[in-house]
Scaffold this motif. Sequence first.
Motif, PDB file in Angstrom:
ATOM      1  N   ASN A 132     -10.776   3.854 -11.671  1.00 38.42           N
ATOM      2  CA  ASN A 132     -11.572   4.277 -10.226  1.00 38.42           C
ATOM      3  C   ASN A 132     -11.124   3.063  -9.478  1.00 38.42           C
ATOM      4  OD1 ASN A 132     -13.994   5.880 -10.750  1.00 38.42           O
ATOM      5  ND2 ASN A 132     -15.120   3.655 -10.300  1.00 38.42           N
ATOM      6  N   GLY A 185      -8.645   4.989  -8.154  1.00 42.41           N
ATOM      7  CA  GLY A 185      -8.316   5.845  -7.103  1.00 42.41           C
ATOM      8  C   GLY A 185      -6.490   6.830  -8.275  1.00 42.41           C
ATOM      9  N   LYS A 186      -6.185   6.755  -9.027  1.00 48.52           N
ATOM     10  CA  LYS A 186      -5.038   7.450  -9.912  1.00 48.52           C
ATOM     11  C   LYS A 186      -4.375   8.570  -9.690  1.00 48.52           C
ATOM     12  CE  LYS A 186      -5.467   4.617 -13.316  1.00 48.52           C
ATOM     13  NZ  LYS A 186      -6.913   4.697 -12.683  1.00 48.52           N
ATOM     14  N   SER A 187      -5.878   9.401  -9.964  1.00 51.63           N
ATOM     15  CA  SER A 187      -6.403  11.222 -10.197  1.00 51.63           C
ATOM     16  C   SER A 187      -6.490  11.020  -8.938  1.00 51.63           C
ATOM     17  CB  SER A 187      -7.303  11.383 -11.138  1.00 51.63           C
ATOM     18  OG  SER A 187      -7.517  10.478 -12.023  1.00 51.63           O
ATOM     19  N   SER A 188      -6.557  10.517  -7.914  1.00 47.82           N
ATOM     20  CA  SER A 188      -6.745  11.036  -6.104  1.00 47.82           C
ATOM     21  C   SER A 188      -5.411  10.991  -5.991  1.00 47.82           C
ATOM     22  CB  SER A 188      -7.821  10.777  -5.675  1.00 47.82           C
ATOM     23  OG  SER A 188      -9.162  10.159  -6.417  1.00 47.82           O
ATOM     24  N   ASN A 219      -4.841   1.549  -2.948  1.00 48.75           N
ATOM     25  CA  ASN A 219      -5.576   2.073  -2.318  1.00 48.75           C
ATOM     26  C   ASN A 219      -6.658   2.258  -1.962  1.00 48.75           C
ATOM     27  OD1 ASN A 219      -5.895   5.474  -1.738  1.00 48.75           O
ATOM     28  ND2 ASN A 219      -7.514   5.683  -3.828  1.00 48.75           N
ATOM     29  N   LYS A 220      -7.852   3.582  -0.794  1.00 48.46           N
ATOM     30  CA  LYS A 220      -9.218   3.695  -0.084  1.00 48.46           C
ATOM     31  C   LYS A 220      -8.662   2.710   1.216  1.00 48.46           C
ATOM     32  CE  LYS A 220     -11.258   4.030  -5.187  1.00 48.46           C
ATOM     33  NZ  LYS A 220     -12.241   3.943  -5.613  1.00 48.46           N
ATOM     34  N   ASP A 233      -9.618   3.819   3.474  1.00 54.08           N
ATOM     35  CA  ASP A 233     -10.154   4.190   4.216  1.00 54.08           C
ATOM     36  C   ASP A 233     -11.613   3.695   4.384  1.00 54.08           C
ATOM     37  OD1 ASP A 233     -12.419   6.890   3.220  1.00 54.08           O
ATOM     38  OD2 ASP A 233     -10.018   5.643   2.357  1.00 54.08           O
ATOM     39  N   ALA A 264      -5.722   8.133  -0.986  1.00 51.99           N
ATOM     40  CA  ALA A 264      -5.828   9.479  -1.203  1.00 51.99           C
ATOM     41  C   ALA A 264      -6.886  10.335  -0.582  1.00 51.99           C
ATOM     42  CB  ALA A 264      -6.049   8.712  -2.720  1.00 51.99           C
ATOM     43  N   LYS A 265      -8.171  10.174  -0.015  1.00 49.12           N
ATOM     44  CA  LYS A 265      -8.528  10.444   0.545  1.00 49.12           C
ATOM     45  C   LYS A 265      -8.371  10.638   1.576  1.00 49.12           C
ATOM     46  CE  LYS A 265     -13.657  10.992   0.475  1.00 49.12           C
ATOM     47  NZ  LYS A 265     -15.159   9.369   1.453  1.00 49.12           N
TER      48      LYS A 265
HETATM   49  P1  GDP Z   1      -8.865   6.871 -11.535  1.00 54.15           P
HETATM   50  O1  GDP Z   1     -10.374   6.194 -12.198  1.00 54.15           O
HETATM   51  O2  GDP Z   1      -8.227   5.722 -11.193  1.00 54.15           O
HETATM   52  O3  GDP Z   1      -8.426   8.205 -11.829  1.00 54.15           O
HETATM   53  O4  GDP Z   1      -9.523   7.299 -10.396  1.00 54.15           O
HETATM   54  P2  GDP Z   1     -10.349   9.018  -9.604  1.00 54.15           P
HETATM   55  O5  GDP Z   1      -9.534   9.255  -8.864  1.00 54.15           O
HETATM   56  O6  GDP Z   1     -11.508   9.237 -10.410  1.00 54.15           O
HETATM   57  O7  GDP Z   1     -11.254   7.759  -8.235  1.00 54.15           O
HETATM   58  C1  GDP Z   1     -12.047   7.180  -8.789  1.00 54.15           C
HETATM   59  C2  GDP Z   1     -13.458   7.029  -7.602  1.00 54.15           C
HETATM   60  O8  GDP Z   1     -12.275   6.377  -6.205  1.00 54.15           O
HETATM   61  C3  GDP Z   1     -13.416   8.739  -7.041  1.00 54.15           C
HETATM   62  O9  GDP Z   1     -14.798   8.814  -6.384  1.00 54.15           O
HETATM   63  C4  GDP Z   1     -12.688   8.942  -5.804  1.00 54.15           C
HETATM   64  O10 GDP Z   1     -12.986   9.794  -5.041  1.00 54.15           O
HETATM   65  C5  GDP Z   1     -12.818   7.169  -5.024  1.00 54.15           C
HETATM   66  N1  GDP Z   1     -11.372   7.662  -4.542  1.00 54.15           N
HETATM   67  C6  GDP Z   1     -10.206   7.504  -5.175  1.00 54.15           C
HETATM   68  N2  GDP Z   1      -9.284   7.471  -3.643  1.00 54.15           N
HETATM   69  C7  GDP Z   1      -9.827   7.217  -2.424  1.00 54.15           C
HETATM   70  C8  GDP Z   1      -9.730   6.708  -1.397  1.00 54.15           C
HETATM   71  O11 GDP Z   1      -8.200   6.773  -0.693  1.00 54.15           O
HETATM   72  N3  GDP Z   1     -10.551   6.871   0.158  1.00 54.15           N
HETATM   73  C9  GDP Z   1     -12.405   7.029  -1.306  1.00 54.15           C
HETATM   74  N4  GDP Z   1     -12.889   6.018   0.165  1.00 54.15           N
HETATM   75  N5  GDP Z   1     -12.626   7.140  -2.221  1.00 54.15           N
HETATM   76  C10 GDP Z   1     -11.446   7.112  -2.608  1.00 54.15           C
END
Ligand code: GDP
Length: 447
Positions: free
Chosen positions: A229, A231-234, A333-334, A336, A353-354
């Motif tokens: 969570n 934000g790696k995939s994002s 990350n995040k 924002d 990433a958003k």
């Molecule tokens: P992973 O488990 O590390 O691959 O994380 P995901 O990419 O699945 O992201 C987990 C949550 O964080 C999702 O609800 C994304 O939309 C949110 N998220 C990812 N990057 C950002 C970001 O830069 N800003 C915000 N506000 N949310 C983000």
Amino acid sequence: MKSENIAAVATPPGKGGVAIVRLSGDSPLSVAEKMFRPAGNAAVRDFEPYRMVPGEIDGGSFRDYGLCVYFRAPHSFTGEDVVEFHCHGGASIARGILRRALGLGCRLAERGEFTKRAFLNGKLSLASAEGMADMINGESEAEVRAGYLLYTEHLTAAVRARQAELTELLAGIDADIDFPEEDIEHTDLADAGERIGAIEGALSALASQYRTGKKIKQGVNVVLAGRPNTGKSSLLNALLGQDKAIVSAVAGTTRDAVEGTLEIGGVRFNLYDTAGIRSVADEVENFGIARARTLAEGADLVLFVLDSSEPLSEEDAAVWNALEGKKRLVVYNKTDLGADAALDPPADIRVSAKTGENIPALREKMLEMSMDGYVADAQFVIEERHYAALRRALAEVRRARELCGAVPLDLLGVHLKAAWEALGEITGETANERILDEIFAKFCVGK
Ligand code: GDP
């Protein structure tokens, strides 16, 4: 020496503007004579070399109107007589023309046979042929650039220069052994040691290119690691600019590594997303964690992704510790979400990433960190085969330097000769049939 006429379609299968059927051998012109009718009254025999001649090409059950060009030996790609038919780019058109040529006595060319003939006829070195294949197969601009340097004999020139130095040393040693009593200048051991040392230095510098060269050829492997969570995939999607990985708000949904490639500064990067490293009972999740660890092992660079909107947790620390010893880039990350605490480990870069904030800067940093010292027009050791041969030559030269003065001259000569031969595998002088077969099998038919 007699050389059978071979034929193949030189262009890829499928539809296109033009397709080319290529013939090479002792007498492709006599084949062309029977299947090409030049426009006007010109006869095929009168073909002026290197001139496109329009006319009717015989495809067996059909005809096409196209061009025919004759390249006269030895000034052709293969060094033999070559004829090319440029027809309309339909798969059945080129196939029919090829079939007609085969019906007139040509043999279907094997993979890379045109290039193999070029090599055997001294038109290019083996390394040059490999460079050509690198350019054709190249998936990034950097690979095409490096392939071109190989193709234009930059590595060959460097290798041949070292071979010449070895030959000179060997000639001196041979003279000493053959005429020990004669009043000739004998090998000065101190001088020989110095010269061997210089060759060693040059070979070592060449071999060290492969560290970067390998990444040019295979791509830079980047693993995104971090707890679930963050934000790696994002981030992977933001870097790739497309929705490749599945993004979800439920922790632990990225169960397997997702791969995507992108080019930064012409260099290919292979990205791997991983399941968060986390101790849970879920078996699938644990499989992902194991995979993350394995991927991180082979990575050139790890992006350690943290969520800057939350305090760091024990889980973050566990991932950080698991990545010990790797080249790590700490990505918060995040951004924002506003929170911007001074955290440990400190951020190398802050991104979102958003919104895409700072993603271009992250790309630049990735290039900088993984391709340190990369000079686009100076990198030509990109093939593992060349690297292996350089390493073998280097080991022999090193041994010779260590033994210089301590052993009889002929033993020194054995090591220098072995080094020469190892280098000859790069240029092709000492490459055996097995090596040649392996290399040319990687080409397509028609090349
Ligand atoms: P992973 O488990 O590390 O691959 O994380 P995901 O990419 O699945 O992201 C987990 C949550 O964080 C999702 O609800 C994304 O939309 C949110 N998220 C990812 N990057 C950002 C970001 O830069 N800003 C915000 N506000 N949310 C983000």
